[in-house]
Design an enzyme around this catalytic site. Structure first.
Site, short mmCIF file in Angstrom:
data_model
loop_
_atom_site.label_atom_id
_atom_site.label_comp_id
_atom_site.label_asym_id
_atom_site.label_seq_id
_atom_site.Cartn_x
_atom_site.Cartn_y
_atom_site.Cartn_z
N TRP A 46 52.89 -39.51 -11.00
CA TRP A 46 51.60 -38.81 -11.02
C TRP A 46 51.01 -38.64 -9.63
CZ3 TRP A 46 51.16 -35.65 -14.68
CH2 TRP A 46 51.70 -35.94 -15.93
N ASP A 60 42.85 -41.38 -8.90
CA ASP A 60 43.23 -40.86 -10.20
C ASP A 60 43.31 -42.06 -11.14
OD1 ASP A 60 44.41 -39.96 -12.49
OD2 ASP A 60 46.17 -39.05 -11.54
N LYS A 107 43.57 -40.83 -22.81
CA LYS A 107 44.10 -42.19 -22.94
C LYS A 107 42.95 -43.09 -23.42
CE LYS A 107 47.03 -40.48 -19.52
NZ LYS A 107 48.15 -39.91 -20.22
C1 LIG Z 1 47.86 -40.88 -14.03
C2 LIG Z 1 47.90 -39.47 -14.54
N1 LIG Z 1 47.42 -38.48 -13.76
C3 LIG Z 1 47.42 -37.20 -14.15
C4 LIG Z 1 47.92 -36.84 -15.40
C5 LIG Z 1 47.90 -35.41 -15.80
O1 LIG Z 1 46.93 -35.25 -16.75
P1 LIG Z 1 46.69 -33.87 -17.53
O2 LIG Z 1 47.85 -33.71 -18.46
O3 LIG Z 1 45.38 -34.11 -18.22
O4 LIG Z 1 46.62 -32.79 -16.52
C6 LIG Z 1 48.42 -37.84 -16.25
C7 LIG Z 1 48.95 -37.47 -17.57
O5 LIG Z 1 49.48 -38.27 -18.30
C8 LIG Z 1 48.40 -39.18 -15.81
O6 LIG Z 1 48.88 -40.15 -16.58
#
Ligand SMILES: Cc1ncc(COP(=O)(O)O)c(C=O)c1O
Length: 362
Positions: A103, A173, A197
């Site tokens: 991520w 994040d 989540k």
């Molecule tokens: C730590 C993290 N950042 C970003 C994201 C991306 O999120 P989204 O699908 O809401 O764009 C996720 C998705 O699982 C994630 O776990």
């Protein structure tokens, strides 16, 4: 062994059953309005009041200081990753990214078209959260970005780092760890999370941002991508995802009723410990590749001795009523996501399956 359908999905993930039941009760007639919350104007007094209450509850839950704004945005965390650069950096200004897993890489990729991306730290392989003392950054950078919890790799930076006074603002994040334990938001310039989540349903995200960052000029962009304007208009620059917002509100209220982030830290540490104990006590049958002090208390990935056994484990778990244990395709194996809504009982059932499976196949 037949279990409840315990849902270990990584996100969208299980919601507290009481939240879903309340939503079900109120689906056709919310708040005595004679209509569903999703059928009412976001600008009407009942929804405006709901939204204000949700922000207030979230501020209490996360201990958000007064000099931060809370934005509720449509689109996911990935959308925010792109917009961070457009809002808080000048064109092609440097921004430093700590890369601790999948991520973080996504965050960096989203920012790359707009800023001069530099890597602040990047362990190889991804098996730990790099020590903040080893991060490299420039005083001239727009911000330093890190991922508090790597959802796929199961790697966590649980303590918000304290950077030197001359460091650029730190942005976290926290999509898969927000509200899992107390977090020192005052050390951050901004923190964001997709809701799917710990905060509720997919379709809405939260960005908590310090006022001075909102004053930055950023880059040429449409009004709809302007966080300062979103803040001015209480996240209602266009029609917001009202039903998701409402469900997020119910989930936040539930977390407060459960004792807040301190109570969840205790529960989550215990749940995670239950699984890591089975893994570490399995004589190598189950493997988790993350260094102990970087292990996540939200996502526990593990591997069996072969891909065939991984597949058999998933198959068997599904037959017994477990949901969502297959690991992400980026790394394979198994992953148990144990967010706030997952009770110890569900984790105990999984630990029992792991112990039994090893006895039969180890
Ligand atoms: C730590 C993290 N950042 C970003 C994201 C991306 O999120 P989204 O699908 O809401 O764009 C996720 C998705 O699982 C994630 O776990």
């Amino acid at each position: 062994m037949q279990t409840k359908p315990w849902n270990f999905s990584a996100g969208p993930s299980m919601l507290p059953p009481s939240v879903l039941r309340q939503a079900q009760r109120e689906l056709l007639d919310w708040n005595g309005q004679g209509a569903s919350v999703m059928e009412l104007s976001h600008r009407g007094a009942p929804f405006m009041e709901l939204a204000r209450g949700i922000e207030s509850d979230l501020r209490t839950l996360l201990a958000i200081p007064d000099n931060y704004r809370v934005l509720f945005t449509a689109g996911g965390a990935t959308t925010i990753q792109a917009l961070l650069a457009l809002n808080f950096a000048a064109p092609n200004q440097r921004a430093d990214y700590v890369v601790s897993g999948h991520w973080s890489q996504t965050a960096l990729k989203q920012a790359r078209p707009y800023v001069n991306v530099q890597i602040a730290a990047q362990p190889a392989p991804f098996d730990r959260s790099p020590d903040p003392a080893e991060w490299t950054w420039s005083r001239d950078s727009a911000f330093v970005h890190y991922t508090a919890n790597e959802t796929i790799h199961g790697i966590a930076q649980r303590e918000v780092p304290i950077l030197p006074a001359d460091a650029p603002p730190l942005i976290a994040d926290a999509s898969s760890s927000i509200a899992s334990e107390p977090m020192a938001i005052e050390r951050l310039g901004a923190i964001y999370a997709g809701a799917q989540k710990n905060l509720g349903p997919v379709g809405i995200s939260v960005l908590i941002v310090r006022n001075d960052l909102l004053e930055r000029e950023g880059q040429p962009r449409a009004d709809i991508f302007r966080y300062a304007l979103q803040a001015e208009r209480d996240s209602m620059l266009n029609t917001p995802p009202t039903f998701n917002w409402y469900l997020l509100g119910l989930t936040v209220r539930w977390m407060l009723e459960q004792g807040g982030t301190r109570a969840f830290r205790e529960r989550n540490e215990r749940k995670a410990h239950t699984l890591y104990e089975v893994i570490d006590g399995s004589d190598g049958f189950y493997r988790n590749n993350v260094q102990p002090d970087s292990r996540s208390i939200m996502n526990v990935p593990f591997f069996l001795p072969s891909a065939d056994l991984d597949a058999l484990f998933v198959q068997e778990s599904q037959r017994l009523g477990f949901i969502g244990l297959k690991g992400h395709k980026a790394i394979g194996g198994i992953r148990a996501s144990i967010y706030n809504a997952m009770p110890q009982e569900g984790v105990d059932a999984l630990a029992e399956l792991m112990t039994d499976f090893k006895r039969r196949h180890g």
